[in-house]
Write a protein that holds these residues in place. Structure first.
Motif, PDB file in Angstrom:
ATOM      1  N   SER A   1      52.436  42.307  39.077  1.00 47.92           N
ATOM      2  CA  SER A   1      51.941  41.079  38.434  1.00 47.92           C
ATOM      3  C   SER A   1      51.124  40.239  39.405  1.00 47.92           C
ATOM      4  O   SER A   1      50.087  39.670  39.041  1.00 47.92           O
ATOM      5  N   PHE A   2      51.589  40.147  40.662  1.00 46.33           N
ATOM      6  CA  PHE A   2      50.859  39.403  41.684  1.00 46.33           C
ATOM      7  C   PHE A   2      49.526  40.082  41.990  1.00 46.33           C
ATOM      8  O   PHE A   2      48.472  39.434  42.058  1.00 46.33           O
ATOM      9  N   ALA A   3      49.540  41.408  42.159  1.00 49.49           N
ATOM     10  CA  ALA A   3      48.310  42.140  42.491  1.00 49.49           C
ATOM     11  C   ALA A   3      47.269  41.984  41.388  1.00 49.49           C
ATOM     12  O   ALA A   3      46.070  41.842  41.666  1.00 49.49           O
ATOM     13  N   ARG A   4      47.689  42.009  40.142  1.00 44.36           N
ATOM     14  CA  ARG A   4      46.738  41.844  39.042  1.00 44.36           C
ATOM     15  C   ARG A   4      46.068  40.473  39.093  1.00 44.36           C
ATOM     16  O   ARG A   4      44.854  40.354  38.857  1.00 44.36           O
ATOM     17  N   LYS A   5      46.842  39.442  39.391  1.00 46.18           N
ATOM     18  CA  LYS A   5      46.255  38.102  39.494  1.00 46.18           C
ATOM     19  C   LYS A   5      45.248  38.032  40.638  1.00 46.18           C
ATOM     20  O   LYS A   5      44.177  37.421  40.514  1.00 46.18           O
ATOM     21  N   VAL A   6      45.594  38.661  41.752  1.00 49.57           N
ATOM     22  CA  VAL A   6      44.697  38.670  42.914  1.00 49.57           C
ATOM     23  C   VAL A   6      43.390  39.365  42.566  1.00 49.57           C
ATOM     24  O   VAL A   6      42.296  38.853  42.826  1.00 49.57           O
ATOM     25  N   VAL A   7      43.494  40.529  41.986  1.00 48.94           N
ATOM     26  CA  VAL A   7      42.303  41.327  41.668  1.00 48.94           C
ATOM     27  C   VAL A   7      41.428  40.589  40.666  1.00 48.94           C
ATOM     28  O   VAL A   7      40.191  40.545  40.806  1.00 48.94           O
ATOM     29  N   ARG A   8      42.021  40.002  39.658  1.00 46.31           N
ATOM     30  CA  ARG A   8      41.229  39.253  38.676  1.00 46.31           C
ATOM     31  C   ARG A   8      40.487  38.092  39.344  1.00 46.31           C
ATOM     32  O   ARG A   8      39.301  37.868  39.092  1.00 46.31           O
ATOM     33  N   ALA A   9      41.184  37.374  40.204  1.00 48.99           N
ATOM     34  CA  ALA A   9      40.547  36.244  40.884  1.00 48.99           C
ATOM     35  C   ALA A   9      39.390  36.697  41.756  1.00 48.99           C
ATOM     36  O   ALA A   9      38.316  36.087  41.772  1.00 48.99           O
ATOM     37  N   VAL A  10      39.579  37.787  42.495  1.00 51.98           N
ATOM     38  CA  VAL A  10      38.525  38.287  43.382  1.00 51.98           C
ATOM     39  C   VAL A  10      37.307  38.743  42.582  1.00 51.98           C
ATOM     40  O   VAL A  10      36.164  38.380  42.887  1.00 51.98           O
ATOM     41  N   LEU A  11      37.542  39.519  41.544  1.00 48.69           N
ATOM     42  CA  LEU A  11      36.420  40.069  40.779  1.00 48.69           C
ATOM     43  C   LEU A  11      35.713  38.995  39.963  1.00 48.69           C
ATOM     44  O   LEU A  11      34.483  39.011  39.845  1.00 48.69           O
ATOM     45  N   GLU A  12      36.462  38.068  39.380  1.00 48.74           N
ATOM     46  CA  GLU A  12      35.834  37.065  38.519  1.00 48.74           C
ATOM     47  C   GLU A  12      35.186  35.936  39.305  1.00 48.74           C
ATOM     48  O   GLU A  12      34.258  35.288  38.799  1.00 48.74           O
ATOM     49  N   ARG A  13      35.654  35.684  40.498  1.00 47.76           N
ATOM     50  CA  ARG A  13      35.101  34.567  41.268  1.00 47.76           C
ATOM     51  C   ARG A  13      34.113  35.046  42.333  1.00 47.76           C
ATOM     52  O   ARG A  13      32.967  34.618  42.353  1.00 47.76           O
ATOM     53  N   LYS A  14      34.586  35.920  43.191  1.00 48.07           N
ATOM     54  CA  LYS A  14      33.708  36.382  44.280  1.00 48.07           C
ATOM     55  C   LYS A  14      32.571  37.247  43.757  1.00 48.07           C
ATOM     56  O   LYS A  14      31.445  37.168  44.244  1.00 48.07           O
ATOM     57  N   TYR A  15      32.880  38.082  42.744  1.00 50.26           N
ATOM     58  CA  TYR A  15      31.872  39.012  42.231  1.00 50.26           C
ATOM     59  C   TYR A  15      31.481  38.680  40.791  1.00 50.26           C
ATOM     60  O   TYR A  15      31.195  39.583  39.995  1.00 50.26           O
ATOM     61  N   ALA A  16      31.463  37.406  40.480  1.00 46.57           N
ATOM     62  CA  ALA A  16      31.179  36.991  39.098  1.00 46.57           C
ATOM     63  C   ALA A  16      29.834  37.508  38.607  1.00 46.57           C
ATOM     64  O   ALA A  16      29.677  37.860  37.431  1.00 46.57           O
ATOM     65  N   ALA A  17      28.842  37.564  39.503  1.00 38.91           N
ATOM     66  CA  ALA A  17      27.494  37.992  39.089  1.00 38.91           C
ATOM     67  C   ALA A  17      27.359  39.507  39.008  1.00 38.91           C
ATOM     68  O   ALA A  17      26.356  40.011  38.486  1.00 38.91           O
ATOM     69  N   LEU A  18      28.348  40.240  39.513  1.00 41.31           N
ATOM     70  CA  LEU A  18      28.224  41.700  39.582  1.00 41.31           C
ATOM     71  C   LEU A  18      29.141  42.423  38.614  1.00 41.31           C
ATOM     72  O   LEU A  18      28.800  43.516  38.136  1.00 41.31           O
ATOM     73  N   CYS A  19      30.288  41.851  38.328  1.00 39.37           N
ATOM     74  CA  CYS A  19      31.293  42.571  37.553  1.00 39.37           C
ATOM     75  C   CYS A  19      31.379  42.040  36.128  1.00 39.37           C
ATOM     76  O   CYS A  19      31.829  40.903  35.913  1.00 39.37           O
ATOM     77  N   PRO A  20      30.990  42.815  35.133  1.00 42.99           N
ATOM     78  CA  PRO A  20      31.122  42.372  33.739  1.00 42.99           C
ATOM     79  C   PRO A  20      32.586  42.284  33.329  1.00 42.99           C
ATOM     80  O   PRO A  20      33.468  42.867  33.968  1.00 42.99           O
ATOM     81  N   ALA A  21      32.832  41.577  32.252  1.00 44.81           N
ATOM     82  CA  ALA A  21      34.208  41.317  31.820  1.00 44.81           C
ATOM     83  C   ALA A  21      34.970  42.589  31.535  1.00 44.81           C
ATOM     84  O   ALA A  21      36.159  42.722  31.879  1.00 44.81           O
ATOM     85  N   ASP A  22      34.332  43.590  30.905  1.00 44.93           N
ATOM     86  CA  ASP A  22      35.057  44.818  30.560  1.00 44.93           C
ATOM     87  C   ASP A  22      35.455  45.598  31.807  1.00 44.93           C
ATOM     88  O   ASP A  22      36.514  46.242  31.850  1.00 44.93           O
ATOM     89  N   TYR A  23      34.611  45.541  32.858  1.00 42.94           N
ATOM     90  CA  TYR A  23      34.951  46.199  34.118  1.00 42.94           C
ATOM     91  C   TYR A  23      36.173  45.534  34.746  1.00 42.94           C
ATOM     92  O   TYR A  23      37.102  46.203  35.217  1.00 42.94           O
ATOM     93  N   VAL A  24      36.172  44.190  34.747  1.00 44.30           N
ATOM     94  CA  VAL A  24      37.299  43.447  35.316  1.00 44.30           C
ATOM     95  C   VAL A  24      38.590  43.817  34.604  1.00 44.30           C
ATOM     96  O   VAL A  24      39.620  44.110  35.235  1.00 44.30           O
ATOM     97  N   GLU A  25      38.549  43.853  33.275  1.00 44.10           N
ATOM     98  CA  GLU A  25      39.755  44.163  32.512  1.00 44.10           C
ATOM     99  C   GLU A  25      40.234  45.580  32.809  1.00 44.10           C
ATOM    100  O   GLU A  25      41.436  45.828  32.926  1.00 44.10           O
ATOM    101  N   ARG A  26      39.312  46.500  32.931  1.00 41.82           N
ATOM    102  CA  ARG A  26      39.678  47.894  33.199  1.00 41.82           C
ATOM    103  C   ARG A  26      40.348  48.034  34.564  1.00 41.82           C
ATOM    104  O   ARG A  26      41.358  48.738  34.703  1.00 41.82           O
ATOM    105  N   VAL A  27      39.777  47.370  35.574  1.00 40.86           N
ATOM    106  CA  VAL A  27      40.340  47.453  36.922  1.00 40.86           C
ATOM    107  C   VAL A  27      41.719  46.791  36.971  1.00 40.86           C
ATOM    108  O   VAL A  27      42.680  47.345  37.529  1.00 40.86           O
TER     109      VAL A  27
END
Length: 750
Positions: free
Chosen positions: A187-213
Motif C-alpha cells: 500500500s505504501f509503495a503504490r502511494k509512492v509510485v503514484r506520487a512520483v509518476l503523477e508529479r515528477k513525470y506528469a508531462a510524460l506519463c499518461p493516466a492509463d500508464y500510471v494506473e497500470r504501473v
C-alpha cells in the motif's frame, strides 16, 4: 578540503552562484535532462507547490566555494517518503568519495524527516536491458555502490515498462529502507509510485500508464532484487544522524585588553571565558578568526564626530587610567567643550562607561567579529554567533554608554540591509535604545526589544511601549517593557508577541542581541530566567527559521553564564534544524492582513505574479486571471466580477474572484482563490473565503458554487473546500481529460 551544506533558497548571491554551478553540472552530466527542470531549480527550493514536493539541496564545495558535487532530495511529508532526484559530481569524479559523503548526508536527512523509505531511480545493469557497454559499466558501479547501504531495485512490477513503444533502458526504482530496513509494504509503495509518476513525470506519463504501473505492485511486501554485488551481511545500513554543519563562532580576540579593574565594573573578560568554556564542550561550534573590515560600516550607523572622538580620546588617555563622564553639557554642535573630562559627557549617556586606552581597539575589533559573523551568513550558514565584549546595543548614532561604544547589532543589520529586510530582536534585560535611535525612521529594519520597564531599568529615558517609530518607520519599532518580577512563562508569552510581529514583517535576516542578564541572580537585573527558560526562548526564536546572527550583549552572573548561553543555543539549533526539515508545515494564523474590494491598476500584475508562483495554473490560466482584473478595472460592476484582495503590509498575499451566475437570482460562482506560497497554511485562504461569503450574502446571495479537478494533486484543494463547508454536488467525468473529471461543490449561505 570539502564541506557539505544545505542550500535553502536562492535569496543570497552566494546561493545563486552555487545554484548556477549546480545547473551547469546538470547540463554537462545530463544533457538530455529537461531544460525547464534545470532552470526552475531555485524556484523549487522556494516553492514546493510547483512540483508538490519539498526540495532539499545539498552541495559539496571547496572552501573557496567551488561546487564539486550535489544531491537534490525530494520530500513528500504526507505519504512519508524521500526521493533522490539527482546526485552528481562535477566532471564525473567517480571514486573521489564525494558521492558517498553526499549519499550519507541524504540518508541522514531522510532519517531525521522520519520517512518510511528513501527511493530513487537507477538505470539497468543487465546487458539485455542496456546495450551500451560504457553506460552499462557505469550503471553496474552505481548499483554496486548503493548495495553497500542495503538499497536494491524493486522487482516483479511494471515500473521498468516503457511509456512509449521503442523506449529502452528504462530505470529501476530503488528502495533504501534506511536504518530500520523495514519490508516495503504494498500500500505504501503504490502511494509512492503514484506520487512520483503523477508529479515528477506528469508531462510524460499518461493516466492509463500510471494506473497500470501502480496496479502491478501486487506482492506484499514488495520484492527487492537479491544482492548481486556483495553479501547481505556486508551492507552498512546504520545512519549517522549527527549534523555535518557547525555554527561559526567568532570571538573577539582583543576583548581582554579592555579590562577595567575599577570596583563594581561588572563588564569583565571572565564573561567571554565562561561562555566559551561551555560552547567548546558541545562540539556544535567552529571557531572562525575575525576578518578586518573598513570603518565605513561603523560610519553607516554612527555619526563621524562620535567615531572620531572615541578613536582620538581613547588614544590620548594614559595607560591604566580611565575617564568617566561627570558633566553633561547641552549638546551645541557649534561649540563643543574642550576639556576632555567634560567632552566625555558630551558624547556619553551615563556616568559609568569609561574612556580609556583600550576601549576603542576592543570595541573596534568587536565590530570586525560581528561583520565576520554576517559574512558567514551571507556565505550560506543559517546561524552564526559573535561572542564579543564590550557590548554595543546602548550606543546610539551620536552617543555611547551602558558599557557600549559601537552598536554591533546596528552595524550587522545595516550590512545585511543590502541583501534584504532585517529584523533586530533585542532580548537583553535593558532596552536596546541604540537600535531604536538609529533605525527609528526606517521601515527596512524592524526593531524589537523586550526589557525591564524604563521606570526602573537602564537607560530610563527610552523603551516605552508608545515609541513605535516615526515617519517611514512608524510601526516598525516595537517595545515590550516588562515589570520587575518576570519568570520564564511570563517572558515566553511576551517573546511570542515579538515573534508574531517578526513573522508578519517576514525579513530575510534576523539579528538577535543576546542578553543573558535576564537570568536569575544577575547583578544588573531583577528577573528569574533559568537554563530551561533560555533553551525554550532559543527554541521559539529558532522555529522562525530565518538566517540568524546572534550577537552577545549583557549577562554578568558568571556562575551560570555559560550554561544559560548553551541552553539558548541548544534550543535555537534544534528548532532551526526542525524548521529546515519541516519548513512548509502549516504555520500559525497570519496577523496584519487587510481586506479590500476596490481594485487598483497595479493589481493586474500583482495577480498575474501571484497566480503564476502558486504552481497550480497553466500559462493560459494565469493570463485569464490577470484579464479578469483588467476587465473589472475597465467595466466596473458591469464586468460581473467581484474581488476580495488580501494585503499584508502592502503586499498582495491572496485574493478571490467571484460573481453572480447569469440567469439565477441568488447563485454565485467562485472563479478564483489563490494564496501566495509564503502565506499558505496560515489560515489566509479560509479568511478570504469567509470575507467573500460575507460579501455575497450581503447582496442577497444564497448559494456559492466552485469546481476543481479530480486529479490526485488537487486532493488538498478538495479537502480545503470540504473543511470550509462546501459539499460535493456532482462530478462531470472526463471533463478536463480522460480520467480527469470536474468536481463541483456548493455551499448554502442563505
Amino acid at each position: 578540503m570539502l564541506r557539505i551544506r544545505r542550500v535553502y533558497d536562492d535569496t543570497l548571491p552566494v546561493n545563486r552562484e552555487i545554484i548556477r554551478q549546480v545547473k551547469e553540472i546538470l547540463r554537462t552530466r545530463f544533457p538530455a535532462a529537461p531544460r525547464e527542470d534545470i532552470d526552475q531549480l531555485g524556484e523549487k527550493l522556494r516553492n514546493p507547490f510547483k512540483q508538490r514536493f519539498r526540495s532539499v539541496l545539498f552541495v559539496a564545495q571547496t572552501l573557496k566555494g567551488r561546487v564539486q558535487g550535489f544531491a537534490l532530495l525530494l520530500h513528500e511529508p504526507e505519504i512519508g517518503f524521500t526521493f533522490l532526484d539527482w546526485i552528481a559530481m562535477a566532471g564525473g569524479k567517480a571514486g573521489s568519495g564525494i558521492g558517498g559523503a553526499l549519499y550519507d548526508r541524504v540518508r541522514q536527512e531522510s532519517l531525521a524527516l522520519a520517512v518510511k523509505g528513501l527511493f530513487f531511480e537507477c538505470l539497468p545493469d543487465a546487458p539485455d536491458r542496456c546495450p551500451d557497454t560504457a553506460l552499462l559499466k557505469e550503471n553496474q558501479d552505481r548499483l554496486r555502490f548503493y548495495e553497500q547501504y542495503g538499497a536494491r531495485p524493486i522487482v516483479d512490477t511494471a515500473y521498468e515498462s516503457p511509456v512509449n513503444a521503442g523506449d529502452t533502458c528504462m530505470p529501476h526504482l530503488v528502495y533504501d529502507g534506511l536504518e530500520a530496513q523495514r519490508p516495503l509494504r504494498r500500500s505504501f509503495a503504490r502511494k509512492v509510485v503514484r506520487a512520483v509518476l503523477e508529479r515528477k513525470y506528469a508531462a510524460l506519463c499518461p493516466a492509463d500508464y500510471v494506473e497500470r504501473v501502480v496496479a502491478s505492485f501486487r506482492d506484499d511486501p514488495v520484492a527487492l532484487r537479491e544482492y548481486r554485488y556483495l553479501k547481505p551481511e556486508a551492507a552498512r545500513t546504520r545512519v549517522d544522524i549527527r549534523t555535518m554543519e557547525q555554527i561559526p563562532l567568532i570571538v573577539n580576540d582583543r576583548h581582554d585588553i579592555h579590562h577595567v579593574h575599577d570596583r563594581g565594573y561588572v563588564e569583565a573578560p571572565v564573561r567571554v571565558r565562561s561562555i566559551l568554556a561551555e560552547l567548546e564542550k558541545s562540539g556544535r561550534f567552529t571557531l572562525i578568526k575575525p576578518q578586518a573590515f573598513p570603518d565605513k560600516h561603523i560610519l553607516a550607523v554612527h555619526d563621524s564626530d562620535l567615531f572620531g572622538y572615541l578613536r582620538r580620546a581613547c588614544a590620548e588617555v594614559p595607560e591604566g587610567k580611565s575617564v568617566y563622564p561627570y558633566i553633561f553639557p547641552i549638546r551645541n554642535k557649534a561649540r563643543p567643550p574642550k576639556e576632555p573630562s567634560v567632552l566625555a559627557g558630551y558624547y556619553c549617556i551615563d556616568t559609568f562607561t569609561p574612556v580609556n586606552r583600550n576601549a576603542y581597539p576592543a570595541a573596534r575589533r568587536g565590530v570586525d567579529c560581528v561583520l565576520t559573523a554576517v559574512r558567514e551568513i551571507l556565505r550560506g550558514h543559517r546561524l552564526a554567533y559573535a561572542l564579543v565584549r564590550p557590548p554595543g546595543h546602548h550606543a546610539e548614532r551620536q552617543a555611547f554608554g551602558g558599557f557600549c561604544y559601537f552598536n554591533n547589532t546596528a552595524v550587522a543589520a545595516q550590512y545585511l540591509c543590502a541583501y534584504g529586510k532585517v529584523a533586530i530582536l533585542d532580548i537583553d534585560y535593558h532596552h536596546g535604545n541604540g537600535q531604536q535611535d538609529i533605525f527609528y525612521q526606517r521601515n527596512d529594519v524592524l526593531t524589537l526589544s523586550i526589557h525591564g520597564h524604563p521606570s526602573f531599568a537602564y537607560p530610563y529615558f527610552s523603551g516605552f511601549a508608545e515609541e513605535q517609530g516615526d515617519g517611514d518607520g512608524e510601526g516598525f519599532n516595537l517595545n515590550l517593557p516588562l515589570p520587575e518580577a518576570v519568570d520564564g512563562p511570563v517572558y515566553r508569552r511576551t517573546l511570542e508577541k515579538a515573534v508574531t510581529r517578526i513573522r508578519d514583517f517576514n525579513p530575510q535576516f534576523l539579528v538577535v542581541a543576546l542578553g543573558l542578564d535576564t537570568a536569575k541572580g544577575d547583578p544588573t537585573g531583577t528577573w528569574s530566567l533559568r537554563v530551561k527558560d533560555f533553551e525554550e526562548n532559543g527554541r521559539i526564536i529558532g522555529a522562525m527559521g530565518f538566517p540568524t546572527v546572534v550577537i552577545q550583549e549583557g549577562g554578568y552572573r558568571n556562575r551560570t553564564l555559560g550554561r544559560n548561553a548553551m541552553g539558548f543555543f541548544k534550543g535555537l539549533i534544534e528548532a532551526h534544524h526542525h524548521w529546515g526539515r519541516n519548513r512548509q508545515e502549516p504555520r500559525e494564523r497570519l496577523h496584519g492582513v487587510g481586506f479590500r474590494e476596490v481594485i487598483e491598476p497595479p493589481d493586474v500584475e500583482r495577480v498575474r505574479r501571484l497566480v503564476d508562483i502558486t504552481g497550480f495554473f497553466s500559462a493560459e490560466e494565469v493570463a485569464i486571471a490577470a484579464e479578469l482584473v483588467q476587465e473589472r478595472l475597465e467595466k466596473g460592476p458591469d464586468s460581473g466580477y467581484e474581488f476580495v484582495m488580501g494585503d499584508h503590509y502592502g503586499r498582495l498575499a491572496g485574493y478571490t474572484c467571484f460573481g453572480r451566475i447569469p440567469g439565477t437570482t441568488a447563485s454565485f460562482d467562485l472563479y478564483w482563490i489563490a494564496v501566495h506560497p509564503e502565506f499558505q497554511g496560515r489560515g489566509l485562504g479560509r479568511r478570504l473565503l469567509q470575507e467573500s461569503e460575507r460579501r455575497i450574502k450581503a447582496v442577497g446571495g444564497a448559494r456559492i458554487y466552485v469546481d476543481t479537478s479530480q486529479r490526485s494533486q488537487y486532493a488538498g484543494t478538495r479537502a480545503f473546500y470540504e473543511s470550509c463547508g462546501y459539499r460535493l454536488e456532482t462530478v462531470l467525468a472526463d471533463f478536463y481529460s480522460p480520467g480527469d473529471g470536474k468536481a463541483i461543490y456548493c455551499k448554502v449561505i442563505g
